[in-house]
Write an enzyme that holds these catalytic residues in place. Structure first.
Site, PDB file in Angstrom:
ATOM      1  N   LYS A 277     -17.257  11.347  13.225  1.00 38.74           N
ATOM      2  CA  LYS A 277     -17.545  11.605  11.379  1.00 38.74           C
ATOM      3  C   LYS A 277     -17.951   9.751  11.436  1.00 38.74           C
ATOM      4  O   LYS A 277     -17.758   8.836  11.866  1.00 38.74           O
ATOM      5  CB  LYS A 277     -16.285  11.624  10.962  1.00 38.74           C
ATOM      6  N   ARG A 351     -10.899  25.132  14.341  1.00 37.42           N
ATOM      7  CA  ARG A 351     -11.177  26.486  14.566  1.00 37.42           C
ATOM      8  C   ARG A 351     -11.006  26.875  15.771  1.00 37.42           C
ATOM      9  O   ARG A 351      -9.866  27.751  16.632  1.00 37.42           O
ATOM     10  CB  ARG A 351     -13.097  27.320  14.307  1.00 37.42           C
TER      11      ARG A 351
END
Ligand code: BES
Ligand code: MN
Ligand code: ZN
Length: 492
Positions: A277, A351
């Protein structure tokens, strides 16, 4: 510690309390409690209303000290806005403003007359519960890691009585339990990621189980997850020096009923992994375990209330780090379900840990599975900071969750989970890819999870926008604890 709540059979002018809390509307209109204090004090409130010092505007407040003829040491006058506009959210807002002021005053307790205010469509129990929870929320201070110059103050706000008859007792019990759950979730969320790592979350769960009759806790470590074949969760975990934990809390409140299973995303820090990120704001990714914290909090609330149902709470606690041993874009992982996953972005890690937790959840033969996760930035783009994203193929379950969110003012908004979106997850190298391209990111993330919840009554809450307040001083909110606890209460 949460704020202590009680009920008081009190009259505003004779109640000997460090502070009496009363409301005033805009347009110079006093509530009945404010009017009584005004009368007994020879017009102390009306004078200030007439002079404009007390505006009655929502969010405003005024402390009056030592009024003659009034037993309370102080009167806190909070603005309610226009009477005809007073609704659920404005009632909550006024209650919060009162608590914000109370926590800054040198007092330990107060008596509030706000629950006497008319809120269209809501009864006394709702008002007491909402005011109590708003009070605890606003009074919360994060103190676990101290600022070295903060001095603890002796006389700090710790108890509030609500003027209401005994019929509101049930509301207080619920508020106390939910406040404890919300506090638990907020505290875990706010802790820095060097303290709140997977082992820490597991230890907190174990500690709660040890202290609570009827609650058991099992903690699966890396080796046990290897044996179960959780290749997807372990893929995310492999770059971190902090080993993953899968926490399983259980509560048996009903004899033979199938359990409700809550699953939470507990990424204790999300760097993005090899798909790193950007730097600015990355510290906020300590909140990436707020789904797990919220499920733990809801579990705490439900078990404090000793709800007559069976509950399993699964916390997938993992750290997502870049490292020489990290998983990478292009890796193919084999999940516990057997489905293979092509990793196209290591930042879509939530996920990947949830899919194995959802597969594991099915061994409890659940009647319902609900997961909560700070899953996608796309959900924040779609719904902002006010509503959690709700996705489910089960209309009844979705509507129950939406209703619970509305009643607890912890609102969710439903997004579609149509199979039309599934094609965005196609992969040339595995059964499914872990990202679905730029369109509908919140939905494709849920579509990924749906492949691991087939045949289940399952709902997904994306709390990326709601679990914490953004900015330098943003704190964890404790959402979706109120929604989930309300949902579970409604099932009893
Ligand atoms: N934890 C983030 C989602 C997130 C981002 C929550 C910002 C709150 C604020 C999640 O793991 C993530 O990184 N998601 C990616 C998915 C993308 C790579 C498909 C995202 O949303 O950018
Ligand atoms: Mn991520
Ligand atoms: Zn994440």
């Amino acid at each position: 510690m949460t704020i202590q709540f009680s009920l008081a059979n009190a009259t505003p002018e004779t109640e000997a309390t460090p502070c009496a809390v009363v409301g005033v509307y805009e347009d110079k209109l006093l509530t009945s409690a404010a009017a009584r204090i005004d009368e007994a004090s020879g017009g102390a409130i009306k004078r200030l209303v007439d002079s404009g010092d007390i505006s009655g505007k929502l969010g405003s407040s005024h402390v009056l000290f030592g009024l003659s003829g009034i037993a309370a040491a102080r009167v806190l006058v909070v603005g309610l806005g226009e009477q005809k506009k007073l609704d659920e959210l404005r009632f909550q807002r006024a209650s919060q403003e009162a608590a914000r002021v109370l926590k800054g005053l040198p007092l330990a307790s107060a008596t509030s007359f706000l629950a006497e205010i008319e809120v269209p469509g809501r009864d006394l129990n709702w008002k007491v519960r909402t005011a109590a929870l708003a009070t605890d929320h606003a009074a919360y201070k994060y103190t676990a890691t101290f600022k070295t110059k903060d001095k603890p103050r002796g006389d700090s706000f710790a108890a509030i009585a609500f003027s209401a008859d005994g019929s509101a007792q049930a509301a207080l019990l619920q508020a106390t339990a939910i406040a404890a759950g919300v506090r638990q979730a907020r505290e875990l969320g706010n802790l820095p990621p060097n303290i709140c790592n997977p082992a820490y979350i597991a230890a907190q769960a174990q500690k709660y189980a040890d202290a609570t009759a009827g609650v058991t806790c099992e903690i699966l470590d890396r080796e046990q997850m290897q044996e179960l074949g959780m290749g997807s969760l372990l893929g995310v975990a492999q770059g971190s020096a902090n080993p993953p934990k899968l926490v399983v809390l259980r509560w048996n409140g009903a004899a033979d009923a199938r359990p409700y299973v809550l699953v939470g995303k507990g990424i204790t820090f999300d760097t993005g992994g090899i798909s790193l990120k950007p730097g600015p704001g990355m510290e906020e990714m300590k909140f990436d375990m707020c789904g797990a914290a919220g499920m733990f909090g809801a579990f705490v609330a439900a078990t404090s209330l000793q709800l007559p149902l069976n509950l399993v709470c699964i916390l997938a606690a993992v750290e997502n780090m870049p490292d020489g041993n990290s998983y990478r874009p292009g890796d193919v992982l084999t999940s516990m379900s057997g489905l293979t996953i092509e990793v196209l972005n290591t930042d879509a890690e939530g996920r990947l840990i949830l899919c194995d937790a959802l597969t594991y959840a099915q061994r409890f033969n659940p009647q319902v599975i609900i997961d909560a996760a700070t899953l996608t930035g796309a959900c924040v783009i779609a719904l902002g900071k006010h509503a959690s994203g709700l996705m489910s193929k089960d209309d009844e379950l979705a509507n129950q969750l939406l209703a619970a969110g509305a009643a607890s003012l912890d609102r969710a908004w439903r997004l579609p989970l149509w199979d039309d979106y599934q094609s965005q997850l196609e992969s040339g190298f595995a059964d499914v890819a872990n990202i679905g391209g730029k369109n509908a990111g919140a939905i494709t993330a849920a579509c990924f999870l749906a492949r691991f919840a087939e045949g289940q009554r399952w709902a997904h809450l994306d709390v990326a926008g709601t679990a914490w307040d953004e900015g330098r001083k943003g704190l964890a909110t404790g959402r979706p604890v109120p929604l989930l606890t309300q949902y579970l209460i409604d099932r009893c």
